[in-house]
Design a protein around this motif. Structure first.
Motif, PDB file in Angstrom:
ATOM      1  N   ARG A  31       0.827  -1.221   0.000  1.00  0.00           N
ATOM      2  CA  ARG A  31       0.000   0.000   0.000  1.00  0.00           C
ATOM      3  C   ARG A  31       0.853   1.260   0.000  1.00  0.00           C
ATOM      4  N   SER A  32       1.928   1.247   0.759  1.00  0.00           N
ATOM      5  CA  SER A  32       2.817   2.398   0.822  1.00  0.00           C
ATOM      6  C   SER A  32       3.460   2.676  -0.543  1.00  0.00           C
ATOM      7  N   VAL A  33       3.948   1.620  -1.169  1.00  0.00           N
ATOM      8  CA  VAL A  33       4.587   1.750  -2.484  1.00  0.00           C
ATOM      9  C   VAL A  33       3.556   2.166  -3.536  1.00  0.00           C
ATOM     10  N   GLU A  34       2.388   1.554  -3.476  1.00  0.00           N
ATOM     11  CA  GLU A  34       1.315   1.879  -4.426  1.00  0.00           C
ATOM     12  C   GLU A  34       0.917   3.356  -4.320  1.00  0.00           C
ATOM     13  N   GLN A  35       0.755   3.834  -3.097  1.00  0.00           N
ATOM     14  CA  GLN A  35       0.348   5.226  -2.884  1.00  0.00           C
ATOM     15  C   GLN A  35       1.420   6.193  -3.379  1.00  0.00           C
ATOM     16  N   GLN A  36       2.675   5.900  -3.093  1.00  0.00           N
ATOM     17  CA  GLN A  36       3.770   6.762  -3.549  1.00  0.00           C
ATOM     18  C   GLN A  36       3.794   6.850  -5.071  1.00  0.00           C
ATOM     19  N   LEU A  37       3.665   5.716  -5.750  1.00  0.00           N
ATOM     20  CA  LEU A  37       3.686   5.720  -7.215  1.00  0.00           C
ATOM     21  C   LEU A  37       2.492   6.485  -7.778  1.00  0.00           C
ATOM     22  N   LYS A  38       1.332   6.294  -7.178  1.00  0.00           N
ATOM     23  CA  LYS A  38       0.129   6.988  -7.633  1.00  0.00           C
ATOM     24  C   LYS A  38       0.276   8.500  -7.439  1.00  0.00           C
ATOM     25  N   ASP A  39       0.735   8.902  -6.244  1.00  0.00           N
ATOM     26  CA  ASP A  39       0.872  10.329  -5.937  1.00  0.00           C
ATOM     27  C   ASP A  39       1.945  11.010  -6.778  1.00  0.00           C
ATOM     28  N   ASP A  40       3.094  10.365  -6.909  1.00  0.00           N
ATOM     29  CA  ASP A  40       4.245  11.001  -7.548  1.00  0.00           C
ATOM     30  C   ASP A  40       4.310  10.806  -9.057  1.00  0.00           C
ATOM     31  N   ALA A  41       3.795   9.670  -9.559  1.00  0.00           N
ATOM     32  CA  ALA A  41       3.972   9.368 -10.982  1.00  0.00           C
ATOM     33  C   ALA A  41       2.677   9.041 -11.712  1.00  0.00           C
ATOM     34  N   GLY A  42       1.563   8.965 -10.975  1.00  0.00           N
ATOM     35  CA  GLY A  42       0.298   8.615 -11.627  1.00  0.00           C
ATOM     36  C   GLY A  42       0.280   7.192 -12.159  1.00  0.00           C
ATOM     37  N   LEU A  43       1.073   6.317 -11.539  1.00  0.00           N
ATOM     38  CA  LEU A  43       1.170   4.925 -11.974  1.00  0.00           C
ATOM     39  C   LEU A  43       0.728   3.991 -10.852  1.00  0.00           C
ATOM     40  N   SER A  44       0.165   2.859 -11.227  1.00  0.00           N
ATOM     41  CA  SER A  44      -0.055   1.791 -10.257  1.00  0.00           C
ATOM     42  C   SER A  44       1.246   1.004 -10.148  1.00  0.00           C
ATOM     43  N   HIS A  45       1.361   0.216  -9.090  1.00  0.00           N
ATOM     44  CA  HIS A  45       2.570  -0.604  -8.949  1.00  0.00           C
ATOM     45  C   HIS A  45       2.713  -1.594 -10.110  1.00  0.00           C
ATOM     46  N   PRO A  46       1.640  -2.283 -10.535  1.00  0.00           N
ATOM     47  CA  PRO A  46       1.784  -3.162 -11.704  1.00  0.00           C
ATOM     48  C   PRO A  46       2.257  -2.408 -12.955  1.00  0.00           C
ATOM     49  N   GLN A  47       1.759  -1.202 -13.169  1.00  0.00           N
ATOM     50  CA  GLN A  47       2.192  -0.421 -14.327  1.00  0.00           C
ATOM     51  C   GLN A  47       3.672  -0.063 -14.226  1.00  0.00           C
ATOM     52  N   TYR A  48       4.112   0.301 -13.041  1.00  0.00           N
ATOM     53  CA  TYR A  48       5.524   0.608 -12.842  1.00  0.00           C
ATOM     54  C   TYR A  48       6.380  -0.618 -13.143  1.00  0.00           C
ATOM     55  N   GLU A  49       5.968  -1.779 -12.653  1.00  0.00           N
ATOM     56  CA  GLU A  49       6.733  -3.011 -12.887  1.00  0.00           C
ATOM     57  C   GLU A  49       6.784  -3.352 -14.381  1.00  0.00           C
ATOM     58  N   ILE A  50       5.707  -3.079 -15.099  1.00  0.00           N
ATOM     59  CA  ILE A  50       5.701  -3.283 -16.555  1.00  0.00           C
ATOM     60  C   ILE A  50       6.746  -2.380 -17.195  1.00  0.00           C
ATOM     61  N   LEU A  51       6.760  -1.110 -16.806  1.00  0.00           N
ATOM     62  CA  LEU A  51       7.747  -0.179 -17.374  1.00  0.00           C
ATOM     63  C   LEU A  51       9.171  -0.637 -17.073  1.00  0.00           C
ATOM     64  N   VAL A  52       9.400  -1.139 -15.855  1.00  0.00           N
ATOM     65  CA  VAL A  52      10.734  -1.635 -15.486  1.00  0.00           C
ATOM     66  C   VAL A  52      11.138  -2.792 -16.393  1.00  0.00           C
ATOM     67  N   LYS A  53      10.250  -3.769 -16.571  1.00  0.00           N
ATOM     68  CA  LYS A  53      10.563  -4.938 -17.413  1.00  0.00           C
ATOM     69  C   LYS A  53      10.812  -4.522 -18.864  1.00  0.00           C
ATOM     70  N   LEU A  54       9.959  -3.621 -19.359  1.00  0.00           N
ATOM     71  CA  LEU A  54      10.144  -3.172 -20.748  1.00  0.00           C
ATOM     72  C   LEU A  54      11.408  -2.340 -20.899  1.00  0.00           C
ATOM     73  N   GLY A  55      11.729  -1.548 -19.897  1.00  0.00           N
ATOM     74  CA  GLY A  55      12.965  -0.775 -19.928  1.00  0.00           C
ATOM     75  C   GLY A  55      14.183  -1.671 -19.988  1.00  0.00           C
ATOM     76  N   ALA A  56      14.153  -2.762 -19.231  1.00  0.00           N
ATOM     77  CA  ALA A  56      15.276  -3.703 -19.218  1.00  0.00           C
ATOM     78  C   ALA A  56      15.375  -4.468 -20.536  1.00  0.00           C
ATOM     79  N   ALA A  57      14.262  -4.628 -21.234  1.00  0.00           N
ATOM     80  CA  ALA A  57      14.253  -5.392 -22.478  1.00  0.00           C
ATOM     81  C   ALA A  57      14.868  -4.624 -23.641  1.00  0.00           C
ATOM     82  N   GLY A  58      14.924  -3.313 -23.544  1.00  0.00           N
ATOM     83  CA  GLY A  58      15.486  -2.521 -24.629  1.00  0.00           C
ATOM     84  C   GLY A  58      14.532  -2.391 -25.804  1.00  0.00           C
TER      85      GLY A  58
END
Length: 152
Positions: A27-54
């Motif tokens: 919940r803490s991580v989810e709230q921070q991502l929502k407040d600061d980046a407008g992202l859900s935690h699953p969306q952030y993790e998707i971006l991380v995986k895609l970023g690593a994939a190049g």
């Protein structure tokens, strides 16, 4: 006939501590991502995986497996990210039936912007609360649980 093996006090304490801590950290991580980046935690993790994939991106089925999510859940999240211009989907070059997701430049910028706050919250909520031995024990114990569930 199998008799139920109820949890004893020690086991129940471990279970409830795991539930309480994991829900609070999430919940803490989810709230921070929502407040600061407008992202859900699953969306952030998707971006991380895609970023690593190049530039090649990742096939949607592989991405769903690596995120431990359903294909339909991933499709929904990718759709939301696609509407924001953070990811694109296209045909897989090696399999006409496959779909590949890729990070856009805007997605890379969003990830770069979101990452420092996310890491700070993860440190605040979990990492910096534990000493090095506790971190090693936690990683080892939860890794063992994950391996068992992955194999089973």
């Amino acid at each position: 006939m199998n008799e139920t093996r109820w949890l004893d006090a020690r086991e129940m304490a471990a279970w409830t501590a795991f539930l309480d801590a994991s829900h609070r950290v999430f919940r803490s991580v989810e709230q921070q991502l929502k407040d600061d980046a407008g992202l859900s935690h699953p969306q952030y993790e998707i971006l991380v995986k895609l970023g690593a994939a190049g530039a090649a991106g990742i096939r949607m089925t592989e991405l769903a497996e690596s995120l431990i999510t359903s294909k339909s859940g991933l499709t929904y999240q990718i759709g939301q990210l696609e509407k924001r211009g953070l990811v694109t989907r296209g045909a897989c070059p090696t399999d006409v039936r496959g779909v590949t997701a890729r990070l856009t430049e805007s997605g890379r910028a969003a990830l770069t912007e979101a990452a420092p706050g996310h890491v700070a919250r993860v440190r605040e909520a979990l990492i910096d609360v534990l000493d090095r031995d506790q971190l090693d024990t936690l990683a080892q114990a939860l890794g063992r649980v994950s391996d068992r569930l992955r194999d089973g």
